[in-house]
Enzyme design. Structure first.
Site, PDB file in Angstrom:
ATOM      1  N   CYS A   6      17.036  93.624  11.306  1.00  7.30           N
ATOM      2  CA  CYS A   6      17.731  94.471  10.338  1.00  7.30           C
ATOM      3  C   CYS A   6      19.194  94.074  10.134  1.00  7.30           C
ATOM      4  CB  CYS A   6      17.737  95.923  10.804  1.00  7.30           C
ATOM      5  SG  CYS A   6      16.130  96.567  11.202  1.00  7.30           S
ATOM      6  N   GLU A  32       5.936  78.529  13.805  1.00  6.76           N
ATOM      7  CA  GLU A  32       6.733  79.580  13.164  1.00  6.76           C
ATOM      8  C   GLU A  32       6.968  79.332  11.679  1.00  6.76           C
ATOM      9  OE1 GLU A  32      10.504  80.269  15.122  1.00  6.76           O
ATOM     10  OE2 GLU A  32      10.846  78.149  15.353  1.00  6.76           O
ATOM     11  N   TRP A  50      13.739  95.537   9.115  1.00  9.31           N
ATOM     12  CA  TRP A  50      12.637  94.796   9.728  1.00  9.31           C
ATOM     13  C   TRP A  50      11.828  95.848  10.479  1.00  9.31           C
ATOM     14  CZ3 TRP A  50      10.857  93.465  14.698  1.00  9.31           C
ATOM     15  CH2 TRP A  50      10.029  92.330  14.768  1.00  9.31           C
ATOM     16  N   GLU A  60       8.734  73.185  22.329  1.00  6.97           N
ATOM     17  CA  GLU A  60       9.602  73.426  21.180  1.00  6.97           C
ATOM     18  C   GLU A  60       8.980  72.883  19.897  1.00  6.97           C
ATOM     19  OE1 GLU A  60      11.931  75.279  20.509  1.00  6.97           O
ATOM     20  OE2 GLU A  60      12.989  74.403  18.817  1.00  6.97           O
ATOM     21  N   ASN A 107      20.260 100.300  12.744  1.00 10.05           N
ATOM     22  CA  ASN A 107      19.541  99.216  13.426  1.00 10.05           C
ATOM     23  C   ASN A 107      19.265  99.679  14.846  1.00 10.05           C
ATOM     24  OD1 ASN A 107      19.902  97.653  11.220  1.00 10.05           O
ATOM     25  ND2 ASN A 107      21.271  96.157  12.175  1.00 10.05           N
ATOM     26  N   GLY A 108      18.098  99.337  15.368  1.00 12.70           N
ATOM     27  CA  GLY A 108      17.788  99.714  16.748  1.00 12.70           C
ATOM     28  C   GLY A 108      16.628 100.690  16.778  1.00 12.70           C
ATOM     29  N   LYS A 126       8.152  75.203  16.694  1.00  9.40           N
ATOM     30  CA  LYS A 126       8.670  74.924  15.334  1.00  9.40           C
ATOM     31  C   LYS A 126       7.523  74.931  14.332  1.00  9.40           C
ATOM     32  CE  LYS A 126      11.965  75.556  15.606  1.00  9.40           C
ATOM     33  NZ  LYS A 126      12.715  75.842  16.767  1.00  9.40           N
ATOM     34  N   ARG A 132      18.223  86.639   8.567  1.00  8.90           N
ATOM     35  CA  ARG A 132      17.910  87.301   9.833  1.00  8.90           C
ATOM     36  C   ARG A 132      16.485  87.866   9.841  1.00  8.90           C
ATOM     37  NH1 ARG A 132      22.944  89.024  12.464  1.00  8.90           N
ATOM     38  NH2 ARG A 132      21.785  90.693  13.445  1.00  8.90           N
ATOM     39  N   LYS A 174      16.023  86.249  12.575  1.00 14.51           N
ATOM     40  CA  LYS A 174      16.935  85.276  13.173  1.00 14.51           C
ATOM     41  C   LYS A 174      17.560  85.809  14.445  1.00 14.51           C
ATOM     42  CE  LYS A 174      19.205  81.428  13.284  1.00 14.51           C
ATOM     43  NZ  LYS A 174      18.402  80.288  13.785  1.00 14.51           N
ATOM     44  N   HIS A 199      -7.070  70.486  33.045  1.00 14.15           N
ATOM     45  CA  HIS A 199      -7.330  71.787  33.676  1.00 14.15           C
ATOM     46  C   HIS A 199      -7.730  72.841  32.647  1.00 14.15           C
ATOM     47  CE1 HIS A 199      -5.884  70.060  37.379  1.00 14.15           C
ATOM     48  NE2 HIS A 199      -4.851  69.595  36.703  1.00 14.15           N
TER      49      HIS A 199
HETATM   50  C1  F6R Z   1      12.826  79.698  17.201  1.00 17.03           C
HETATM   51  C2  F6R Z   1      13.852  80.706  17.265  1.00 17.03           C
HETATM   52  C3  F6R Z   1      13.713  81.792  18.277  1.00 17.03           C
HETATM   53  C4  F6R Z   1      15.052  81.978  18.998  1.00 17.03           C
HETATM   54  C5  F6R Z   1      14.978  83.184  19.957  1.00 17.03           C
HETATM   55  C6  F6R Z   1      16.264  83.334  20.746  1.00 17.03           C
HETATM   56  O1  F6R Z   1      13.097  78.753  16.202  1.00 17.03           O
HETATM   57  O2  F6R Z   1      14.783  80.679  16.528  1.00 17.03           O
HETATM   58  O3  F6R Z   1      12.699  81.523  19.178  1.00 17.03           O
HETATM   59  O4  F6R Z   1      15.343  80.807  19.696  1.00 17.03           O
HETATM   60  O5  F6R Z   1      14.754  84.337  19.213  1.00 17.03           O
HETATM   61  O6  F6R Z   1      17.354  83.509  19.901  1.00 17.03           O
HETATM   62  P1  F6R Z   1      18.824  83.281  20.406  1.00 17.03           P
HETATM   63  O7  F6R Z   1      18.965  81.818  20.717  1.00 17.03           O
HETATM   64  O8  F6R Z   1      19.685  83.697  19.258  1.00 17.03           O
HETATM   65  O9  F6R Z   1      19.006  84.121  21.625  1.00 17.03           O
END
Ligand code: F6R
Length: 608
Positions: free
Chosen positions: A2, A487, A73, A480, A99-100, A484, A27, A603, A503
């Site tokens: 949010c 997502e 959100w 990772e 927010n929250g 990527k 975000r 984000k 395994h």
């Molecule tokens: C993946 C991604 C998320 C963030 C995670 C932590 O591309 O962006 O997995 O890495 O939400 O976010 P931060 O680094 O802001 O604590």
């Protein structure tokens, strides 16, 4: 997650708030809305979906000098117009955005219903507006304080009142809020990006702080209602860093920015002639650094993967035992923090609630936590005992790319620093820092090859259920790479340590299974090569990321090969991830996905 934007001043608040909300789109959100005070009423417009849906219902002539806006959100209640914020009190004279999560909302709502109030939404947030109405005593500021005392949970709240249209009331407990100071105008937002085009002078509210924001001044208090003096900070990011330029997506722009962002992460921190590093922000004396016996890393998502790489590098170069934990798990354990432990909280945004709470738990146990963060002035660096800013610049795309490689640099620097205080000699130190300085050019070399990766991506776009395999420093890269891809393209992908496939995961492999092998030329190459043969024997489709030296050998088995430049094997993760970022990007683009704002993702994850 949010987004919150508020404005009070001499200009028309509508375009400022709408533009601010758009700046926070990255975000993640699923509905948006705005409330403004216009003469004798509060006008509210809200709509499910993208901000342009909400913009489309705004009357052309709409204007006001005070207003609040929100991108939601969904947590409590589905995605719908009625659940979108702002929420009005029943009499329509008070409007709030939140927010929250209000944890006691069921009980509060029940009481209000018993007293005759009728709710319009399924959200937890609406109770705030109704309580404000119920508690209103002719002084909105006082009413706001009283209402906060009835709320349990986490929040960033903005509230406006028709009868007192000269100020916005604001409170923070667990959800970020920043005041922007302009000339005869004030802004307030959950992220300074919302108003960076207007002012760079900001005040960060901490948890348990309240502000009354007027056109020309703001008054800050703590929850005991004692006045507090807040420091004014200047943000050094400029608006151009937030523009997409000629790139089709922020994600691609950010991938291509990496030579520069990596350079910024080590700039001024390397002492070449003696092969060491200075990290003044750690706030630790040489003696304290020398005495570190254990390192503990907490993070989520991509930052967790950076932490995993960090653990291999710190153990290898500094010979200090290092453990890495997912913050959302760690925070609810009763963690053992042994004497001599230094912890790192790794976070691009500096606002991730699980990482923040895990950090606070460690501090409660009396230990120090250092931040490795990107967003300057965000909550984690503010509350940490020191740390390293990675200086990637604003990362707008939801999928993290450049922050990851800069986090790796922070770990390389820290490991070299501590390593030099232990087993690493000066010449080894010089080799290491020299190699770190070469990394941006090597990343550039991979980026120059992006057309080739784009071509390969075409074939892989038609596939699903990817396995990413790697050993040692390539295992976090496998995780990772898989994250990527899933997502942004919504294709299923799993990162697995190559040695683990026997395994279980090998059962998945058939002639349709794409398997991405991350296998730089390190001491584990031959082991991973054997795994590649096992996959080939079962008909899997193989793409390998490797060095030139091994191409001939691999080409006999793999379907496709992406070559990366040579580096010290300890730094290989920073290079092997780049083709995987590009591959994910091009696959998602071929699939027509909303790359910068993938569905359901946010984000900055400020709820647990
Ligand atoms: C993946 C991604 C998320 C963030 C995670 C932590 O591309 O962006 O997995 O890495 O939400 O976010 P931060 O680094 O802001 O604590």
């Amino acid at each position: 997650m949010c987004g919150i934007v508020g404005y009070i001043g001499e200009n028309n608040c509508v375009p400022i708030i709408v533009e601010g909300l758009k700046r926070l789109e990255y975000r993640g959100y699923d509905s948006s809305g705005i409330s403004i005070i216009k003469e004798k009423e509060i006008l509210t417009y809200k709509k499910e979906g993208k901000i342009y849906n909400m913009e489309a219902i705004l009357p052309k002539e709409l204007s006001g000098k005070i207003g609040i806006g929100h991108t939601r959100w969904a947590t409590h209640g589905g995605v719908s117009d009625k659940n979108a914020h702002p929420h009005l009190s029943q009499n329509g004279k008070i409007s709030i955005i939140h927010n929250g999560i209000i944890e006691n909302y069921i009980e509060l709502k029940k009481k209000l219903i018993d007293e005759g109030y009728t709710f319009r939404s399924e959200t937890d947030s609406e109770v705030i507006a109704y309580l404000l109405e119920k508690n209103y005593n002719g002084n909105f500021e006082e009413t706001f304080y009283k209402t906060l005392q009835q709320l349990e949970g986490a929040y960033g709240i903005l509230a406006i009142c028709l009868s007192e249209p000269d100020y916005i009331m604001v409170a923070r407990k667990g959800s970020p809020l920043i005041i922007g100071i302009g000339e005869n105008e004030m802004f307030v937002a959950s992220d300074a990006n919302a108003f960076l085009g207007y002012t760079k002078q900001v005040v960060y509210l901490e948890d348990y702080e309240i502000a009354k924001i007027e056109k020309k001044q703001y008054i800050t208090k703590n929850f005991r209602l004692e006045s507090i003096q807040k420091k004014v900070n200047t943000i050094d990011w400029d608006q151009t860093a937030l523009d997409k330029g000629d790139f089709s997506h922020y994600m691609l722009k950010e991938i291509f920015e990496q030579p520069e962002s990596i350079r910024r992460a080590f700039a001024g921190r390397i002492i070449q002639n003696i092969g060491t590093v200075k990290l003044g922000g750690l706030n630790l004396t040489p003696q304290e650094l020398f005495n570190i016996e254990r390192v503990n890393i907490i993070a989520c998502g991509t930052s967790y993967h950076a932490g995993l790489v960090g653990s291999y590098v710190i153990e290898e170069l500094a010979r200090v035992a290092t453990r890495v934990e997912i913050a959302s798990e760690f925070r609810y354990k009763n963690p053992i923090i042994e004497k001599g432990t230094i912890s790192f909280a790794v976070s691009q945004s500096g606002e991730t609630i699980d990482t923040l709470f895990a950090m606070r738990e460690i501090q409660r146990k009396g230990a120090k936590v250092l931040g490795i963060c990107n967003v300057v002035g965000s909550t984690i660096p503010r509350e940490s005992n020191g740390g390293v800013y990675v200086h990637s610049g604003p990362e707008v795309a939801v999928a993290s790319t450049k922050a990851f490689t800069s986090q790796l640099i922070a770990f390389y620097l820290f490991a070299t620093l501590i390593g030099r205080m232990r087993d690493l000699g000066q010449f080894r130190g010089i080799e290491l820092v020299s190699e770190i300085e070469m990394l941006p050019n090597k990343v550039q070399e991979i980026l120059n090859n992006s057309k080739y990766i784009e071509n390969i991506a075409e074939k892989y776009t038609k596939l699903d259920n990817f396995l990413f395999l790697g050993r040692g420093l390539s295992y976090p890269v496998a995780l990772e790479g898989a994250l990527k891809l899933k997502e942004i393209s919504y294709l299923h992908a799993e990162g697995v340590p190559a040695g683990e496939i026997k395994h279980g995961p090998i059962a998945l492999i058939d002639k349709k299974t794409p398997v991405i092998f991350i296998m730089p030329d390190d001491h584990l190459f031959e082991k991973t090569f054997s795994n590649m043969q096992e996959v080939r024997a079962r008909g899997g489709i193989i793409l390998s990321i490797c060095n030139e030296k091994n191409v001939k050998k691999i080409k006999g088995i793999a379907d496709d090969v992406i070559v990366i430049p040579e580096t010290e094997s300890i730094f290989s993760s920073l290079l092997t991830i780049i083709p995987l970022q590009l591959l994910s990007y091009y696959i998602a683009k071929n699939l027509g996905c909303d790359i910068d704002k993938p569905r359901n993702l946010a984000k900055s994850v400020t709820v647990e």
